[in-house]
Design an enzyme around this catalytic site. Structure first.
Site, PDB file in Angstrom:
ATOM      1  N   ASP A 186     -36.148 -96.625  12.958  1.00 30.03           N
ATOM      2  CA  ASP A 186     -35.216 -96.123  11.948  1.00 30.03           C
ATOM      3  C   ASP A 186     -35.969 -95.556  10.743  1.00 30.03           C
ATOM      4  O   ASP A 186     -35.633 -94.482  10.237  1.00 30.03           O
ATOM      5  CB  ASP A 186     -34.292 -97.254  11.473  1.00 30.03           C
ATOM      6  CG  ASP A 186     -33.093 -97.462  12.383  1.00 30.03           C
ATOM      7  OD1 ASP A 186     -32.783 -96.557  13.178  1.00 30.03           O
ATOM      8  OD2 ASP A 186     -32.470 -98.530  12.294  1.00 30.03           O
ATOM      9  N   VAL A 187     -36.965 -96.294  10.279  1.00 27.61           N
ATOM     10  CA  VAL A 187     -37.716 -95.850   9.098  1.00 27.61           C
ATOM     11  C   VAL A 187     -38.458 -94.549   9.389  1.00 27.61           C
ATOM     12  O   VAL A 187     -38.409 -93.596   8.599  1.00 27.61           O
ATOM     13  CB  VAL A 187     -38.687 -96.952   8.630  1.00 27.61           C
ATOM     14  CG1 VAL A 187     -39.630 -96.416   7.562  1.00 27.61           C
ATOM     15  CG2 VAL A 187     -37.909 -98.147   8.086  1.00 27.61           C
TER      16      VAL A 187
END
Length: 419
Positions: A186-187
């Site tokens: 996600d990051v």
């Protein structure tokens, strides 16, 4: 030190309509907000972003009691303005189209085709605003056999192979595939998305391009997961050999791992032959650097077992602090394996101002919100910290009045449960 100044940021004047939630999209838009963009976060009435409720842990009030605000939300939503709009309501859809007509960027992470029913898909909005840069973030992209599937960080860590190379080998204690301790896919997706958005802004506004038009950006967690395999993917493609889990050792460097010391653990990260020679000199065993097995990094990797047979008992002859003191001035990378608490207490982390607090301006029970400073350090247009993560709908009245609605019109929309 991080700046809290109100001087215009690098993206001052850029307006972002943020329809994303959870982590990947909000991470991307927080980066844009930190750089000065006006990010308007659109949330569901009453419930808001899912991560507002992903607790514990929760933020504490002034008396030290848990609030109903999960700390997760604060990781990726500072410097934004929050409004609530029910996009299932026709009047809510009309408001969002009006906002998109004035936006530079729109970011969303709905399922493939999910916004078309509301007239909020790219094809619908680009006719209203040809300059719009529209970034969609999904699990698997806009096409392919998995396009309709929901995608989550943990699932993609497993599917892309990251878990298969993370953790100890099966034969070792605690062996088996592991997820990374942070939702790294996600990051990274947020990072790639923000880079793509910045490239699209430059392409739209560049004199060389001259079109002045926006474009569509298709970001997929699985694509990013494959990309960030980096050297592990490159090694597989070069040899056809599937990488395996090796704990904290490095497949291409040695010694590059953790070691037991007399009182704990230490990380030794030797990346070249000069560093290894300096290490051997520091421990008064320079002959080891002349050993044909260990002279080059390739040799040390090929003879890793023999290298560790020498190193592991040696590393236990000193404490962690003693090893760091011995090697820190000899250009031999060596450091502690900190807990998160120890990392925040580290003097270098403190000197860089990584831990910050931002004041809340909403009159609730939380006066300050702790945050981690942006690592982007720009000399002329520094990152600014203008506001703490907003409370749900904190800026609805303000934003809609900027859009041209009167107080009575906003009140009518609230009465109709559009907001």
């Amino acid at each position: 030190m991080p700046s809290t100044a109100s001087t215009p940021g690098a993206l001052s004047g850029i307006k972002v309509l943020d329809l994303s939630r959870v982590l990947a999209g909000p991470w991307a838009t927080q980066m844009l907000a930190d750089l000065g963009a006006d990010v308007i976060k659109v949330e569901r009435p009453v419930a808001g972003d899912d991560t507002r409720h992903w607790g514990p842990p929760f933020l504490k009030d002034d008396d030290g009691n848990d609030t109903r605000q999960a700390s997760y939300f604060t990781a990726c939503n500072r410097n934004k303005r929050s409004i609530t709009i029910d996009m299932a309501h026709p009047e809510g859809q009309a408001l969002l189209r009006r906002m998109a007509a004035e936006a530079d960027v729109l970011v969303e992470n709905f399922k493939v085709g999910g916004l078309a029913q509301y007239g909020l898909d790219y094809d619908s909005l680009k006719t209203l605003n040809p300059k719009l840069i529209y970034c969609s973030i999904t699990g698997f992209g806009q096409d392919g056999p998995y396009a309709e599937r929901a995608g989550y960080d943990l699932m993609v860590q497993a599917m892309c192979g990251l878990m298969s190379i993370t953790g100890h080998a099966d034969a070792q204690p605690g062996g088996g595939p592991l997820k990374v301790g942070v939702a790294v896919i996600d990051v990274f997706t947020g990072l790639y998305a923000s880079n793509a958005i910045l490239a699209a802004i430059n392409a739209r506004d560049s004199a060389r391009n001259g079109s002045g038009t926006g474009q569509y950006i298709d970001m997929a967690l699985l694509d990013v997961g494959m990309a960030v395999l980096a050297n592990q993917a490159a090694g597989f493609l070069a040899t056809g050999q599937t990488p395996e889990r090796a704990g904290n050792t490095h497949p291409s460097l040695a010694p590059y791992q953790d070691f037991r010391t007399s009182d704990g653990n230490v990380l030794l990260a030797i990346g070249n032959d000069g560093q290894f020679a300096r290490f051997c000199a520091a421990v008064h065993q320079p002959a080891q650097a002349q050993d044909a097995r260990f002279t080059t990094n390739t040799g040390r990797v090929q003879h890793r077992a023999a290298l560790l047979e020498w190193l592991q008992p040696l590393m236990q002859t000193r404490s962690t602090a003693e090893w760091i003191a011995l090697l820190q001035d000899k250009a031999v990378p060596c450091g502690p394996i900190n807990t998160v608490a120890q990392a925040f207490d580290d003097p270098q982390v403190q000197a860089r101002g990584i831990h910050m607090t931002l004041p809340c301006q909403t009159g609730n029970d939380i006066a300050q919100v702790a945050t981690v400073a942006s690592p982007m350090r720009l000399s002329a247009t520094p990152v600014s910290y203008r506001s703490a993560p907003p409370t749900l709908g904190q800026h609805t009245q303000e934003v809609l009045q900027e859009l041209g609605l009167s107080e009575d019109e906003v009140h009518a929309l609230r009465t109709a449960h559009v907001l």
